[in-house]
Scaffold this motif. Structure first.
Motif, PDB file in Angstrom:
ATOM      1  N   UNK A   1      65.442 -48.185  18.247  1.00 39.51           N
ATOM      2  CA  UNK A   1      65.790 -49.361  19.049  1.00 39.51           C
ATOM      3  C   UNK A   1      65.962 -50.592  18.161  1.00 39.51           C
ATOM      4  N   UNK A   2      65.059 -50.763  17.196  1.00 40.97           N
ATOM      5  CA  UNK A   2      65.124 -51.947  16.327  1.00 40.97           C
ATOM      6  C   UNK A   2      66.363 -51.916  15.432  1.00 40.97           C
TER       7      UNK A   2
ATOM      8  N   UNK B   1      56.256 -43.057  20.076  1.00 44.60           N
ATOM      9  CA  UNK B   1      56.606 -41.653  20.355  1.00 44.60           C
ATOM     10  C   UNK B   1      55.386 -40.821  20.736  1.00 44.60           C
TER      11      UNK B   1
ATOM     12  N   UNK C   1      61.200 -55.256  10.004  1.00 40.01           N
ATOM     13  CA  UNK C   1      60.373 -54.312  10.758  1.00 40.01           C
ATOM     14  C   UNK C   1      61.119 -53.036  11.122  1.00 40.01           C
TER      15      UNK C   1
ATOM     16  N   UNK D   1      51.683 -60.130   0.929  1.00 42.32           N
ATOM     17  CA  UNK D   1      52.603 -59.232   1.648  1.00 42.32           C
ATOM     18  C   UNK D   1      54.041 -59.726   1.504  1.00 42.32           C
TER      19      UNK D   1
ATOM     20  N   UNK E   1      60.800 -48.954   8.724  1.00 42.87           N
ATOM     21  CA  UNK E   1      59.947 -47.769   8.777  1.00 42.87           C
ATOM     22  C   UNK E   1      59.078 -47.751   7.544  1.00 42.87           C
ATOM     23  N   UNK E   2      58.490 -46.610   7.235  1.00 42.90           N
ATOM     24  CA  UNK E   2      57.572 -46.571   6.100  1.00 42.90           C
ATOM     25  C   UNK E   2      58.265 -46.938   4.780  1.00 42.90           C
ATOM     26  N   UNK E   3      57.636 -47.832   4.063  1.00 45.00           N
ATOM     27  CA  UNK E   3      58.162 -48.298   2.773  1.00 45.00           C
ATOM     28  C   UNK E   3      57.030 -48.150   1.771  1.00 45.00           C
TER      29      UNK E   3
ATOM     30  N   UNK F   1      55.094 -44.471  13.335  1.00 51.81           N
ATOM     31  CA  UNK F   1      55.574 -45.699  12.695  1.00 51.81           C
ATOM     32  C   UNK F   1      54.973 -46.881  13.433  1.00 51.81           C
TER      33      UNK F   1
ATOM     34  N   UNK G   1      58.892 -50.830  21.312  1.00 50.45           N
ATOM     35  CA  UNK G   1      59.002 -49.681  22.216  1.00 50.45           C
ATOM     36  C   UNK G   1      57.648 -48.982  22.346  1.00 50.45           C
TER      37      UNK G   1
ATOM     38  N   UNK H   1      56.021 -53.353  -0.457  1.00 48.52           N
ATOM     39  CA  UNK H   1      55.584 -54.127   0.704  1.00 48.52           C
ATOM     40  C   UNK H   1      54.616 -55.238   0.344  1.00 48.52           C
TER      41      UNK H   1
ATOM     42  N   UNK I   1      69.276 -54.668  15.455  1.00 50.78           N
ATOM     43  CA  UNK I   1      69.703 -55.407  14.265  1.00 50.78           C
ATOM     44  C   UNK I   1      71.193 -55.225  14.022  1.00 50.78           C
TER      45      UNK I   1
ATOM     46  N   UNK J   1      46.098 -55.705   2.217  1.00 53.67           N
ATOM     47  CA  UNK J   1      47.463 -56.246   2.193  1.00 53.67           C
ATOM     48  C   UNK J   1      48.329 -55.218   1.468  1.00 53.67           C
ATOM     49  N   UNK J   2      49.469 -54.797   1.990  1.00 53.39           N
ATOM     50  CA  UNK J   2      50.092 -55.222   3.230  1.00 53.39           C
ATOM     51  C   UNK J   2      49.549 -54.440   4.423  1.00 53.39           C
TER      52      UNK J   2
ATOM     53  N   UNK K   1      52.255 -49.586   7.651  1.00 54.21           N
ATOM     54  CA  UNK K   1      53.519 -49.405   8.366  1.00 54.21           C
ATOM     55  C   UNK K   1      53.572 -48.050   9.072  1.00 54.21           C
ATOM     56  N   UNK K   2      52.527 -47.257   8.894  1.00 58.71           N
ATOM     57  CA  UNK K   2      52.454 -46.020   9.665  1.00 58.71           C
ATOM     58  C   UNK K   2      51.013 -45.518   9.691  1.00 58.71           C
TER      59      UNK K   2
ATOM     60  N   UNK L   1      55.484 -50.874  14.153  1.00 57.35           N
ATOM     61  CA  UNK L   1      56.359 -52.042  14.027  1.00 57.35           C
ATOM     62  C   UNK L   1      55.571 -53.268  14.467  1.00 57.35           C
TER      63      UNK L   1
ATOM     64  N   UNK M   1      66.896 -41.521  12.897  1.00 60.66           N
ATOM     65  CA  UNK M   1      65.465 -41.409  13.222  1.00 60.66           C
ATOM     66  C   UNK M   1      65.256 -40.891  14.645  1.00 60.66           C
ATOM     67  N   UNK M   2      64.157 -40.186  14.803  1.00 59.15           N
ATOM     68  CA  UNK M   2      63.808 -39.724  16.148  1.00 59.15           C
ATOM     69  C   UNK M   2      62.766 -40.645  16.774  1.00 59.15           C
ATOM     70  N   UNK M   3      62.298 -41.599  15.978  1.00 59.99           N
ATOM     71  CA  UNK M   3      61.288 -42.519  16.510  1.00 59.99           C
ATOM     72  C   UNK M   3      61.969 -43.564  17.391  1.00 59.99           C
ATOM     73  N   UNK M   4      61.528 -43.624  18.637  1.00 61.06           N
ATOM     74  CA  UNK M   4      62.175 -44.483  19.626  1.00 61.06           C
ATOM     75  C   UNK M   4      62.165 -45.956  19.185  1.00 61.06           C
ATOM     76  N   UNK M   5      61.009 -46.417  18.724  1.00 64.29           N
ATOM     77  CA  UNK M   5      60.873 -47.832  18.399  1.00 64.29           C
ATOM     78  C   UNK M   5      61.778 -48.211  17.224  1.00 64.29           C
ATOM     79  N   UNK M   6      61.780 -47.375  16.191  1.00 62.56           N
ATOM     80  CA  UNK M   6      62.608 -47.667  15.017  1.00 62.56           C
ATOM     81  C   UNK M   6      64.083 -47.635  15.378  1.00 62.56           C
TER      82      UNK M   6
END
Lengths: 269, 772
Positions: free
Chosen positions: B428-429, A77, B170, B165, B173-175, A117, A74, B180, B433, A107-108, A111-112, A119, B421-426
């Motif tokens: 949607x994913x 935001x 995906x 890794x 979100x933040x992990x 975020x 997407x 990771x 899923x 590595x890795x 993720x933000x 993806x 979540x308010x994050x659009x991409x997350x």
């Protein structure tokens, strides 16, 4: 002026092909409502976007003019106005391959970035270790700069160990791919020049460095290069370990009770 | 505590005992168990393992550098560093310069149940690239003990510090970074045979544990004993040897088929050679295939006896390395954890167990039971969603009897996580899923019609959450049209589709779907009641109060309608009565809900507010205030209801103040009327009615005052308003006042008309009471 609704857009790839280990590019957007594709360049407004059919998009991807992601992502935001849902700032794509992150000690993959975020998606064709994500412009610049910093750090750590010149040049190359900020690019060029044969340094300076940094002066640059070399050469640790003398020991002596020897801590924590 | 990766050196004194294939079968077996493995080919002068991997196309190509280059780096660097002046970790060579990944398609056919496959990397030897020159430059054979120690230590540090890794979905979100990327779980080294420096390097500080393979002839047994004694694995004693420090697995390999007596004797001889402690001896049988073609038995011939022996060896290897963390299952279900959310202790245990090799299927099931019983709406932490996701993933891939249940719950977890979540991409994913898991059920030939219909309904709901009404309606339609879908799912799909039609502004189709459910003979009471309530609402919208009330009444009279629907119907029917000017009936309906033992709190709060509003309209703000206060005091009433009650209570308080003033004016006006000061009385009473138009007493007093003052038309208008609000007793008061006025002032114009109207109203009230 028309607006672009983020809910009607998905990012399916990026413009161009990944010919180097990392980089940034404009996203390829797909409009969900009619399946049309475009290179999402908002610099001249939404009205100037050129939309293409699915068939055209496929042909661009086959010709490697566009690179497709395995799965769409997407619009971030950070590029969308929350009250209207319109895309208001330019999103960018950043791509990398696993080798670069490994060499950069990154590595890795992140993720933000700040509150954004990320993806990551693999690319549909080409190197299986290659991934890309869509983020706001500032986030992409910061991510690339962070990788460049990691690469420069590795370069400096390895420089003093007399490694293979090709290995060093490769790291400097990677750093030049990644570095976005002027300061980091200059540092990367300095190190790249340091990996060149002496007779090629001037040519490297003229062809690349001077083009990007016109105010740079060869003599000053050379002095800086010498200083860098001196500093980096002092950094590595030298010890008084003697060279191996094969004639002075037998296999039996070498192996006696070796299974019970404790490992030495030869790498700093 | 185990330090990762665990480095195992596989050693054999002689070649031909199947050492390299043992390394590879253990490596592939570990990958099948979800472990990440690196294999080093240290058989520098006869790199059979590398040749096999390359010939069989297990690896696509070699990396920039190989094992020989890595040794060369270690040798050169080891000479420059010491413990006092250690190496900058930034200068350690990148992993990717040396490792080659085994192609994923070569791992796909490995048997794996409740976990994902691990990753398998190799540092091979590239014989095609200036091999002999590089080999002579390394010259391990010439290394003295100190150099072996340094090189081994440096390689060990390098192996222990490398991180790879991890495949994190995906949509997480933040992990945290530690989740990771990770070091390899295992490094397996294929060592050189004989008494060599390379063997010593592998067995020395480089490795944590040893696997020693030994053939059963004297040359093998004696050579192995000698070497292990030399390097300190076995200690010489007066008659034999005693095992020492480094953990070692002893494997007799290859064991011939038949030759029972000789074989037993030879095994006894080997055990004796290893010392009085008599370590457990593991066995790998001879398999004719091995003599012809090297094979990954644990992948390509899983049913063969040798594959089973490799698996047994693997279990030993895992047991020696990985221990099950302490875990108390009651932490999930203890009485103190009534909210069914994860405590920190539970989180820690689950995380540890999910990482552990020894997680059993029953433990997975226990976790799943917890996930199934959790109220997902109360879960807020990403870390809890991640754990639930992993648990569902493990159970859903196990092909157990609860697989579909796990997929369904997994989809729930993902949808709820998406809503967080308010994050659009997350978002949607996560929804994507969630839909993927339901697709797995819908597309499975093993799914029963009931399971498939449930999954379709759930997928429709998820499409709805995703903002895709077309696909939502399409899935409901699919269920409705399924010939073998159970009535429960069909009715649910119809009710939900009707709602969607309503959202799209299609009331005709909406009512039609509700009617279909109402007319279904086998529709569950819950769906029937829901359909009736919703259809009644639609009739109300269309200005058809009779049918509206009729549907609400049907729900109220259904013996098996759920309390929620019954309460809704009572409230709605009460509202309709109120709109029809029958506040008493409305109040009785609201009171029924308030007194229902099983009505949901939200409905009770709504009924109290509605009743309060009706009391206010009746001019009884004090009772209204009591109802509004009750809502505010209900602990679990929705905040929205509490806020609303608080706001209208303020209005009621104001109404009480105005009423007091109106009452006071009414009292003074009545006093003046009695004293014969009729004009002044009318002025007071007009003011009182203006302040409180529902004040029936003031209206009546004004009416008689106007009648006495011969303002007949105004008097009749005032009587109309008063009579409309009056009950039977009040009507009787009006009649008495009229009689007294006529007695005092003589015949009054309009008095007969007033009397007629009072009687008509009294008759209506009598009929209504009788009807009720």
């Amino acid at each position: 002026m028309n607006s672009l609704k983020a809910s009607d857009i998905e990012i399916v790839g990026f413009n161009g092909a990944p010919l180097v280990e990392c980089g940034r590019s404009l996203p390829i957007a797909k409009r969900k409502s009619d399946g049309q594709h475009c290179v999402l360049d908002l610099s001249r407004g939404v009205d100037t976007l050129v939309w293409h059919s699915q068939e055209e998009a496929t042909s661009f991807a086959e010709a490697r003019q566009w690179t497709e992601l395995v799965r769409s992502v997407s619009i971030p935001n950070a590029c969308v106005e929350s009250s209207t849902g319109s895309v208001i700032t330019q999103p960018m794509m950043v791509f990398e391959n696993e080798t670069l992150l490994d060499v950069a000690n990154r590595v890795p993959r992140p993720d933000h970035h700040d509150l954004e975020y990320l993806i990551w998606q693999p690319l549909k064709v080409g190197d299986s270790g290659c991934f890309a994500t869509c983020a706001s412009g500032p986030a992409v610049e910061a991510i690339l700069d962070d990788w460049a910093q990691g690469l420069l750090k590795r370069f400096d750590a390895m420089f003093g160990q007399n490694p293979d010149r090709a290995d060093l040049k490769r790291i400097a190359d990677f750093a030049l791919c990644a570095a976005r900020s002027r300061e980091l690019r200059r540092k990367a060029y300095l190190r790249y020049a340091a990996t060149q044969e002496p007779d090629r340094m001037k040519r490297t300076f003229d062809r690349f460095i001077h083009t990007e940094f016109p105010k740079e002066n060869w003599d000053c640059f050379l002095n800086e290069l010498k200083t860098l070399r001196d500093i980096l050469k002092v950094l590595p640790i030298t010890t008084t370990v003697t060279q191996v003398d094969p004639s002075g020991c037998s296999t039996r002596q070498s192996l006696r009770d070796i299974a019970n020897d404790k490992p030495l801590n030869l790498v700093a924590k | 505590m185990t330090e990762w990766p665990q480095i195992f050196a596989f050693y054999s004194f002689k070649g031909g005992v199947g050492r390299s294939m043992a390394v590879l079968n253990q490596a592939y077996g570990l990958v099948a168990k979800g472990r990440n493995v690196l294999v080093l080919d240290m058989d520098l002068e006869a790199p059979g393992l590398s040749g096999f991997m390359s010939r069989q196309k297990e690896i696509a190509e070699f990396a920039r550098h190989d094992m020989v280059d890595l040794l060369l780096w270690a040798k050169q660097t080891a000479q420059r560093v010491s413990e006092e002046a250690p190496l900058d970790p930034n200068s350690l060579p990148p992993l990717s310069d040396y490792t080659v990944r085994v192609l994923p398609e070569k791992l796909e056919s490995l048997p794996h149940k409740s976990w994902d496959l691990g990753r398998l990397d190799v540092i091979p030897i590239d014989e095609t690239r200036d091999y002999y020159n590089r080999l002579s430059e390394v010259a391990v054979a010439g290394m003295d003990r100190d150099t072996l120690l340094r090189v081994g230590s440096l390689l060990r540090s390098w192996l222990k510090s490398r991180r790879i890794p991890l495949e994190i979905p995906d949509y997480y979100g933040p992990v945290p970074d530690e989740d990771r990327s990770a070091p390899y779980d295992y490094v397996l080294i294929d060592s050189r045979t004989g008494i060599t420096e390379v063997g010593g390097l592998c067995i020395g500080p480089l490795s944590d544990q040893l696997v020693v393979l030994c053939g059963l002839n004297d040359q093998n047994i004696e050579g192995t004993r000698q070497f292990l004694t030399e390097v300190g694995v076995l200690k010489p004693s007066s008659d034999t040897a005693v095992p020492l420090g480094k953990p070692t697995l002893f494997v007799a390999s290859p064991l011939p088929i038949g030759e029972m007596t000789t074989k037993s004797e030879r095994i006894e001889r080997l055990v004796k050679a290893l010392g009085p402690i008599k370590p457990k001896l593991y066995k790998l049988s001879y398999h004719p295939q091995m003599a012809l073609v090297e094979t990954i038995f644990v992948r390509d011939h899983q049913d063969e006896h040798l594959a089973q022996e490799y698996r047994s060896l693997l279990e030993q290897l895992l047991q020696r390395t990985e221990t099950t963390p302490d875990f108390d299952p009651t932490i999930f279900f203890s009485s103190t954890n009534s909210e069914k959310t994860l405590t920190d202790q539970a989180r820690k245990s689950v995380r540890a167990l999910l990482h552990s090799a020894s997680i059993s299927e029953s433990a997975s099931m226990l976790f799943f039971a917890f996930v199934s019983n959790s109220d997902l709406k109360t879960v807020t932490d990403d870390i809890d969603f991640q754990l639930m996701d992993r648990i569902c993933r493990a159970v859903a891939s196990s092909e157990s009897s609860v697989q579909f249940g796990a997929l369904d719950r997994w989809s729930d977890v993902l949808s709820q996580w998406g809503l967080r979540t308010t994050d659009r991409a997350l978002k949607a994913r996560r929804f994507e899923e969630a839909i993927n898991q339901l697709d797995r059920i819908i597309d499975s030939p093993r799914a029963s019609p009931k399971t498939r219909a449930e999954a379709l309904v759930n997928r429709a709901v998820t499409f709805g959450q995703q903002g895709n009404p077309e696909r939502e309606i399409s899935d409901y339609t699919a269920v409705i049209e399924m010939p073998d879908a159970p009535a429960k799912q069909k009715a649910k799909a119809l009710v939900n589709r009707a709602f969607m039609f309503g959202q799209q502004g299609n009331p005709k189709r909406e009512i039609s779907d509700y009617t279909a459910v109402i007319e279904m003979p086998d529709a569950p009471a819950e769906q029937k009641a829901k359909a009736l309530v919703n259809r009644a609402f639609m009739f109300g919208q269309q200005g058809n109060p009779e049918r509206e009330i009729s549907d609400y009444t049907a729900v109220i009279e259904m013996p098996d309608a759920p309390a929620e629907q019954k309460a809704t119907a009572l409230i709605k029917r009460g509202e309709t009565f109120r709109q029809q000017g029958n506040p008493e009936r409305a109040i009785r309906h609201f009171t029924s809900v308030i007194n229902m033992l099983d009505a949901p709190t939200e409905q009770k709060a709504t009924a109290l507010i509605r009743r309060g509003e009706t009391f206010r309209q009746q001019g009884n703000p004090k009772r209204a205030i009591r109802d509004f206060t009750s809502v505010i005091n209900i602990v679990d009433a929705p905040t929205e209801h509490k806020d609303n009650a608080d706001s209208i209570r303020k209005d009621a308080y104001e109404q009480v103040g105005i009423q007091a003033e109106a009452n006071s004016l009414n009292d003074r006006g009545w006093g003046r009327y009695v004293d014969g000061r009729i004009k002044e009385a009318i002025a007071d009473l007009r003011q009182a009615v203006e302040l409180d138009p529902m004040n029936v007493k003031a209206l009546g007093n004004l009416a008689i005052s106007l009648l006495v003052d011969h303002q007949t038309n105004d008097a009749l208008a005032a009587y109309d308003a008063a009579i409309e609000l009056a009950d039977t007793d009040r009507l009787a008061d009006f009649e008495k006042d009229l009689q007294r006025a006529i007695a005092k002032h003589g015949a009054l114009p309009g008095a007969d008309e007033v009397r007629t109207r009072i009687e008509a109203r009294a008759a209506t009230l009598k009929t209504t009471v009788a009807a009720q």
